[in-house]
Design an enzyme around this catalytic site. Sequence first.
Site, mmCIF file in Angstrom:
data_model
loop_
_atom_site.group_PDB
_atom_site.id
_atom_site.type_symbol
_atom_site.label_atom_id
_atom_site.label_comp_id
_atom_site.label_asym_id
_atom_site.label_seq_id
_atom_site.Cartn_x
_atom_site.Cartn_y
_atom_site.Cartn_z
ATOM 1 N N SER A 125 0.835 -1.204 0.000
ATOM 2 C CA SER A 125 0.000 0.000 0.000
ATOM 3 C C SER A 125 0.866 1.250 0.000
ATOM 4 C CB SER A 125 -0.845 -0.036 1.269
ATOM 5 O OG SER A 125 -1.448 1.212 1.495
ATOM 6 N N TYR A 150 -2.356 -1.249 10.910
ATOM 7 C CA TYR A 150 -2.584 -1.821 9.577
ATOM 8 C C TYR A 150 -1.413 -1.464 8.657
ATOM 9 C CZ TYR A 150 -4.079 -1.893 4.728
ATOM 10 O OH TYR A 150 -4.110 -2.094 3.363
ATOM 11 N N LYS A 154 1.761 -3.841 6.616
ATOM 12 C CA LYS A 154 2.202 -3.805 5.216
ATOM 13 C C LYS A 154 3.705 -3.534 5.142
ATOM 14 C CE LYS A 154 -1.762 -4.595 3.384
ATOM 15 N NZ LYS A 154 -1.980 -5.943 2.848
HETATM 16 P P1 NAD Z 1 -11.139 -7.215 1.152
HETATM 17 O O1 NAD Z 1 -11.363 -7.196 2.616
HETATM 18 O O2 NAD Z 1 -12.304 -7.009 0.256
HETATM 19 O O3 NAD Z 1 -10.419 -8.585 0.737
HETATM 20 C C1 NAD Z 1 -9.532 -9.265 1.602
HETATM 21 C C2 NAD Z 1 -9.999 -10.699 1.679
HETATM 22 O O4 NAD Z 1 -9.123 -11.428 2.556
HETATM 23 C C3 NAD Z 1 -11.407 -10.846 2.251
HETATM 24 O O5 NAD Z 1 -12.188 -11.626 1.356
HETATM 25 C C4 NAD Z 1 -11.217 -11.559 3.587
HETATM 26 O O6 NAD Z 1 -12.298 -12.429 3.885
HETATM 27 C C5 NAD Z 1 -9.914 -12.297 3.348
HETATM 28 N N1 NAD Z 1 -9.125 -12.613 4.550
HETATM 29 C C6 NAD Z 1 -8.765 -11.783 5.554
HETATM 30 N N2 NAD Z 1 -8.027 -12.439 6.460
HETATM 31 C C7 NAD Z 1 -7.909 -13.720 6.017
HETATM 32 C C8 NAD Z 1 -7.275 -14.896 6.527
HETATM 33 N N3 NAD Z 1 -6.630 -14.886 7.683
HETATM 34 N N4 NAD Z 1 -7.363 -16.035 5.802
HETATM 35 C C9 NAD Z 1 -8.039 -16.070 4.626
HETATM 36 N N5 NAD Z 1 -8.674 -15.001 4.115
HETATM 37 C C10 NAD Z 1 -8.604 -13.835 4.798
HETATM 38 O O7 NAD Z 1 -9.995 -6.146 0.837
HETATM 39 P P2 NAD Z 1 -9.456 -5.590 -0.549
HETATM 40 O O8 NAD Z 1 -9.812 -4.147 -0.638
HETATM 41 O O9 NAD Z 1 -9.812 -6.499 -1.650
HETATM 42 O O10 NAD Z 1 -7.892 -5.648 -0.270
HETATM 43 C C11 NAD Z 1 -7.089 -6.728 -0.695
HETATM 44 C C12 NAD Z 1 -5.673 -6.505 -0.210
HETATM 45 O O11 NAD Z 1 -5.206 -5.261 -0.715
HETATM 46 C C13 NAD Z 1 -5.555 -6.423 1.310
HETATM 47 O O12 NAD Z 1 -4.357 -7.055 1.695
HETATM 48 C C14 NAD Z 1 -5.484 -4.933 1.567
HETATM 49 O O13 NAD Z 1 -4.818 -4.644 2.745
HETATM 50 C C15 NAD Z 1 -4.704 -4.453 0.351
HETATM 51 N N6 NAD Z 1 -4.931 -3.041 0.040
HETATM 52 C C16 NAD Z 1 -6.202 -2.571 -0.108
HETATM 53 C C17 NAD Z 1 -6.414 -1.215 -0.354
HETATM 54 C C18 NAD Z 1 -7.812 -0.673 -0.484
HETATM 55 O O14 NAD Z 1 -7.988 0.535 -0.352
HETATM 56 N N7 NAD Z 1 -8.829 -1.491 -0.750
HETATM 57 C C19 NAD Z 1 -5.316 -0.330 -0.476
HETATM 58 C C20 NAD Z 1 -4.028 -0.848 -0.339
HETATM 59 C C21 NAD Z 1 -3.841 -2.208 -0.080
HETATM 60 N N1 UFG Z 2 -12.489 11.166 3.232
HETATM 61 C C1 UFG Z 2 -13.493 12.040 3.568
HETATM 62 N N2 UFG Z 2 -14.653 11.527 4.073
HETATM 63 C C2 UFG Z 2 -14.855 10.185 4.240
HETATM 64 C C3 UFG Z 2 -13.814 9.304 3.884
HETATM 65 C C4 UFG Z 2 -12.636 9.837 3.392
HETATM 66 O O1 UFG Z 2 -13.356 13.249 3.436
HETATM 67 O O2 UFG Z 2 -15.930 9.784 4.730
HETATM 68 C C5 UFG Z 2 -11.240 11.713 2.650
HETATM 69 C C6 UFG Z 2 -10.006 11.426 3.476
HETATM 70 O O3 UFG Z 2 -9.825 12.395 4.458
HETATM 71 C C7 UFG Z 2 -8.923 11.420 2.390
HETATM 72 C C8 UFG Z 2 -9.646 10.878 1.162
HETATM 73 O O4 UFG Z 2 -11.028 11.077 1.402
HETATM 74 O O5 UFG Z 2 -8.516 12.727 2.119
HETATM 75 C C9 UFG Z 2 -9.416 9.390 0.923
HETATM 76 O O6 UFG Z 2 -9.699 8.677 2.110
HETATM 77 P P1 UFG Z 2 -9.853 7.089 2.113
HETATM 78 O O7 UFG Z 2 -10.208 6.674 3.493
HETATM 79 O O8 UFG Z 2 -10.759 6.646 1.019
HETATM 80 O O9 UFG Z 2 -8.399 6.594 1.699
HETATM 81 P P2 UFG Z 2 -6.987 6.836 2.383
HETATM 82 O O10 UFG Z 2 -6.135 7.543 1.391
HETATM 83 O O11 UFG Z 2 -7.117 7.446 3.723
HETATM 84 O O12 UFG Z 2 -6.493 5.339 2.609
HETATM 85 C C10 UFG Z 2 -6.659 4.315 1.612
HETATM 86 C C11 UFG Z 2 -6.828 2.966 2.308
HETATM 87 C C12 UFG Z 2 -5.579 2.588 3.022
HETATM 88 C C13 UFG Z 2 -4.424 2.641 2.076
HETATM 89 C C14 UFG Z 2 -4.325 3.986 1.404
HETATM 90 C C15 UFG Z 2 -3.250 4.011 0.376
HETATM 91 O O13 UFG Z 2 -7.905 3.019 3.237
HETATM 92 O O14 UFG Z 2 -5.700 1.273 3.499
HETATM 93 O O15 UFG Z 2 -5.568 4.292 0.772
HETATM 94 O O16 UFG Z 2 -3.426 2.963 -0.503
HETATM 95 F F1 UFG Z 2 -3.287 2.402 2.756
#
Ligand code: NAD
Ligand code: UFG
Length: 342
Positions: A125, A150, A154
């Site tokens: 991330s 969290y 990562k």
């Molecule tokens: P998500 O929660 O939709 O998907 C993650 C999946 O992992 C879920 O289906 C959950 O049931 C499964 N899971 C969690 N713990 C587990 C375990 N111990 N064993 C087996 N399955 C397990 O999340 P996502 O948005 O699809 O994210 C996928 C990956 O990308 C995650 O590692 C997340 O941290 C990373 N990531 C997401 C974002 C974002 O904004 N969505 C940003 C950066 C990184």
């Molecule tokens: N925001 C609002 N109102 C809301 C939610 C978010 O104003 O209800 C704003 C936040 O302050 C920020 C922007 O929208 O300025 C984006 O916020 P998000 O929560 O959607 O995303 P972040 O950038 O804070 O974080 C996300 C994921 C993290 C990841 C990161 C970088 O949640 O897990 O992107 O990949 F690490």
Amino acid sequence: MNILVTGGAGFIGSHTLIELYKAGHTAVVVDNLSNSNPESLRRVAEIIGVPEIPFYQVDIRDCEGLEKVFSAHRMDACIHFAGLKAVGESVEKPWEYYENNIGGTLVLVDVMRRHDCKNIIFSSSATVYGDPVEIPITENCPKGQCTNPYGWTKSMLEQVLMDIQKADPEWNVVLLRYFNPVGAHPSGRIGENPNGIPNNLMPYITQVAVGKRKELGVFGNDYPTPDGTGVRDYIHVCDLAAAHVAALQCFSQSPSHSVTQTHIYNVGTGNGYSVLDMVKAFVRVNGVDVPYSIKPRRAGDIATCYCNPAKAKAELGWQAKYGIDEMVRDSWNWQRQNPEGY
Ligand code: NAD
Ligand code: UFG
């Protein structure tokens, strides 16, 4: 290739399955369904046009369970999405986050090496950059201080995987640092399905638009950005999914190429949009209203975060294809068709 997709029932995993099959790969999904619904996999199979996606409801911390999966299938690589991802919850439950994300990955990697599967793509991330020292962020930007457990999982897992690769150059490790994934498959059949009140901006916007929430709180309008609201690098989830398929080529290069090297890529568009840019684009493209009000800053947020994605383009031939209009259109299309999620 036959790919183990951990967390494949989740948001990014389900979209990646489609891109994998489109590119001629096959997949086996392992997910404990702690944050997902198996209906996503049924719909993925429907979109791809296969009877079903091989699926095991197994926790990646369950060594025996993983052993059975690896004994039943020859895996060429693993795309490792499984993990807990709620920033706020990780502050309340740090032990659970370290145990699930780090403990789970250690078990997974151990089982992989026993079965001689040493190719892994890890979901990292932009959070590992902390408050970045350069904008746009390149992969050379030093990692920073994370503001929550969290983020540390990562950052620490990147280090764990790099050290494992260094000690055993048969490993090929790809760290994909995602920026802000939004959007959904254009069919509207799969998308992001958060439990409870969404933490992230786009699912909050779509829930306001569909009438589930009254108004969006905009967290701060006094940042040093063009309109004072936070700027992020939003990327369409289908583009992000395609980056994983592109990254598989790191596993077919000659071993000499990858010795003592972990491949790190930023996965974003390179464009920064503010919170209000996103709201305005959503209203303009979809013709629906999104009431909002300005709230105080959210703890741990930074002003600006967007990347330079040139390395992924140069080395993997990957770049984002979708723009902000497609992102807000497809987010809404999914929410509108599935107001209660799966
Ligand atoms: P998500 O929660 O939709 O998907 C993650 C999946 O992992 C879920 O289906 C959950 O049931 C499964 N899971 C969690 N713990 C587990 C375990 N111990 N064993 C087996 N399955 C397990 O999340 P996502 O948005 O699809 O994210 C996928 C990956 O990308 C995650 O590692 C997340 O941290 C990373 N990531 C997401 C974002 C974002 O904004 N969505 C940003 C950066 C990184
Ligand atoms: N925001 C609002 N109102 C809301 C939610 C978010 O104003 O209800 C704003 C936040 O302050 C920020 C922007 O929208 O300025 C984006 O916020 P998000 O929560 O959607 O995303 P972040 O950038 O804070 O974080 C996300 C994921 C993290 C990841 C990161 C970088 O949640 O897990 O992107 O990949 F690490």
